[in-house]
Design an enzyme around this catalytic site. Structure first.
Site, PDB file in Angstrom:
ATOM      1  CE1 TYR A  46      -4.176   1.080  -0.347  1.00 37.12           C
ATOM      2  CE2 TYR A  46      -4.569  -0.958   0.846  1.00 37.12           C
ATOM      3  CZ  TYR A  46      -5.036   0.074   0.049  1.00 37.12           C
ATOM      4  OH  TYR A  46      -6.339   0.088  -0.349  1.00 37.12           O
ATOM      5  CD  GLU A  48      -4.564   5.334   0.777  1.00 30.68           C
ATOM      6  OE1 GLU A  48      -4.551   6.063   1.780  1.00 30.68           O
ATOM      7  OE2 GLU A  48      -5.490   4.552   0.509  1.00 30.68           O
ATOM      8  CG  ASP A 196      -7.263  10.735 -24.555  1.00 31.16           C
ATOM      9  OD1 ASP A 196      -6.302   9.944 -24.632  1.00 31.16           O
ATOM     10  OD2 ASP A 196      -8.397  10.396 -24.172  1.00 31.16           O
ATOM     11  CB  THR A 222      -4.043   4.238 -21.888  1.00 33.06           C
ATOM     12  OG1 THR A 222      -4.044   4.285 -23.309  1.00 33.06           O
ATOM     13  CG2 THR A 222      -5.379   4.724 -21.361  1.00 33.06           C
ATOM     14  CE  LYS A 225      -6.561   2.718 -25.789  1.00 30.66           C
ATOM     15  NZ  LYS A 225      -6.648   3.387 -24.499  1.00 30.66           N
ATOM     16  NE  ARG A 231      -6.722  -3.300 -19.805  1.00 27.32           N
ATOM     17  CZ  ARG A 231      -6.882  -3.166 -21.120  1.00 27.32           C
ATOM     18  NH1 ARG A 231      -6.185  -3.897 -21.941  1.00 27.32           N
ATOM     19  NH2 ARG A 231      -7.747  -2.310 -21.610  1.00 27.32           N
TER      20      ARG A 231
HETATM   21  N1  DSN Z   1     -11.474   1.257 -25.132  1.00 29.95           N
HETATM   22  C1  DSN Z   1     -10.485   2.163 -25.633  1.00 29.95           C
HETATM   23  C2  DSN Z   1     -10.294   2.016 -27.084  1.00 29.95           C
HETATM   24  O1  DSN Z   1     -10.485   0.914 -27.561  1.00 29.95           O
HETATM   25  O2  DSN Z   1      -9.965   2.960 -27.780  1.00 29.95           O
HETATM   26  C3  DSN Z   1     -10.765   3.537 -25.226  1.00 29.95           C
HETATM   27  O3  DSN Z   1     -11.251   3.578 -23.914  1.00 29.95           O
END
Ligand code: DSN
Length: 391
Positions: A46, A48, A196, A222, A225, A231
């Site tokens: 933990y 925090e 984004d 994120t 990708k 993730r």
């Molecule tokens: N689910 C993601 C995507 O496939 O682009 C975005 O949240």
């Protein structure tokens, strides 16, 4: 594993992943090192708070992990720690965007972003998302004829409506976004510019897509990708007299999140290091080359490719073509039956709606990680065409 049920399901999923062609634009295949960090005992801790300022004891090692992730994230995108701040704790993209707005936009203020059916994300102000309920959404669409962003139209709305923040970025837009133009629009109406870059962060890191950092006030990505990590998500804000860094950190904890997932942060740090290597540059360029070829070949075979092609890893394909083809849902099901995984997707101005849309979205990140090249894309297009046209 002692839990045979879960062990069996993990093996089943591993087998599934190996046996299919993965064209989900937001997925990738992580390295064994990323997996090792994710499955490490860091998950037991933990933590925090922030490095050097934790609420729990025993965080000496974890502090080093998080500090390393911070340093690597800044270095990967060529950012000076005196000019940019990064928070590496957000658990995923949607809560990260929510945290950013919560920190920088007064409740009831205006968020301007791309409409879902034009390729924007739910958290760019979709009315069904809390980002479209707690703030007033201003949604822009693509130019109907060219199927690309119409900067003049956005500027007109922005100057009239004066949004607090403009979000540039997408989940289903294949082209390069002109961040300089977005900056000019933001300046013309006194808005902040948030980018984004979840989809194209890996391409930015690899030099295959323009960097938003020279123009943005804040950037979210994120890490799973095109960046090929776990993730997770990270948030960058400009470090200056506006004190966005302090506002953001306070919003992450205690504002919205509890303990950060330090095993995931470690896995993200591994991915940042991997993405800084020369091999990753080659990878990012190949991702775009593959997508361009796949788009071109599908187009040659008679399919409507939104905007006429792609500049990224992503292709938006109109499979419905005003009734001449098949709905996106059927296209996705047919392809899956034949071992090709895609997702159904709305197309700009979709006449069919999000639950049964007119298109599919394709991406080349995962298959490029597997070593696929242009010649493979030519064959893949022919295979997809046959599957989609079969009665
Ligand atoms: N689910 C993601 C995507 O496939 O682009 C975005 O949240």
């Amino acid at each position: 594993m002692k839990d045979k049920q879960i062990e069996k399901l993990i093996k089943e999923e591993e087998k599934r992943q190996k046996s299919v062609v993965n064209l989900i634009a937001s997925e990738n295949i992580v390295s064994d090192d990323v997996l090792k960090a994710l499955g490490s005992k860091l998950t037991n801790k933990y933590a925090e708070g922030y490095p050097g300022r934790r609420y729990y004891g025993g965080n000496g090692v974890v502090d080093k992990v998080e500090s390393l992730a911070i340093a690597r994230a800044l270095k990967l995108f060529k950012l000076k720690p005196t000019e940019w701040h990064v928070n590496v704790q957000p658990l995923s993209g949607s809560p990260a965007n929510f945290a950013l707005y919560s920190a920088l936009v007064p409740l009831g203020g205006k968020i301007m972003g791309m409409k879902l059916s034009s390729g924007g994300h739910l958290t760019h102000g979709y009315p069904g998302s809390m980002t479209g309920k707690l703030w007033k959404p201003l949604q822009f669409e693509l130019d109907k004829k060219t199927e690309v962003i119409d900067y003049d139209a956005i500027k007109k709305i922005a100057v009239e409506e004066k949004p607090n923040i403009i979000v540039a970025g997408f989940t289903a837009y294949p082209r390069v976004v002109d961040f300089k133009k977005f900056r000019e629009i933001a300046d013309a109406c006194g808005a902040l510019l948030h980018v984004d870059m979840s989809h194209f962060a890996g391409l930015v890191a690899g030099g295959a897509y323009p960097s938003p950092f020279p123009y943005a006030d804040s950037v979210m990505t994120t890490t799973h990708k095109s960046l090929r990590g776990p993730r997770h998500a990270i948030l960058f804000v400009k470090k200056d007299a506006r004190e966005f860094d302090k506002k953001l950190d306070k919003m992450i904890i205690p504002g919205l999140f509890g303990g950060p997932h330090e095993n995931t942060i470690a896995a993200a740090a591994v991915a940042f290091l991997e993405a800084s290597k020369p091999e990753f540059k080659k990878y990012a360029k190949q991702v775009v080359k593959n997508a361009r070829v796949l788009a071109k070949e599908l187009q040659k075979l008679g399919w409507h490719i939104i905007s006429g092609g792609t500049d990224s890893h992503l292709i938006l394909m109109d499979t419905w073509m005003d009734g001449k083809g098949i709905p996106g849902k059927d296209a996705s099901a047919k392809l899956e039956k034949a071992g090709i995984i895609v997702n159904m997707n709305t197309i700009p101005g979709d006449p069919r709606g999000p639950m049964d849309p007119s298109g599919i979205r394709l991406g080349t990140c995962a298959e490029t990680t597997r070593g696929k090249k242009e010649a493979d894309m030519v064959k893949l297009a022919v295979r997809m065409d046959k599957i989609l046209r079969a009665k």
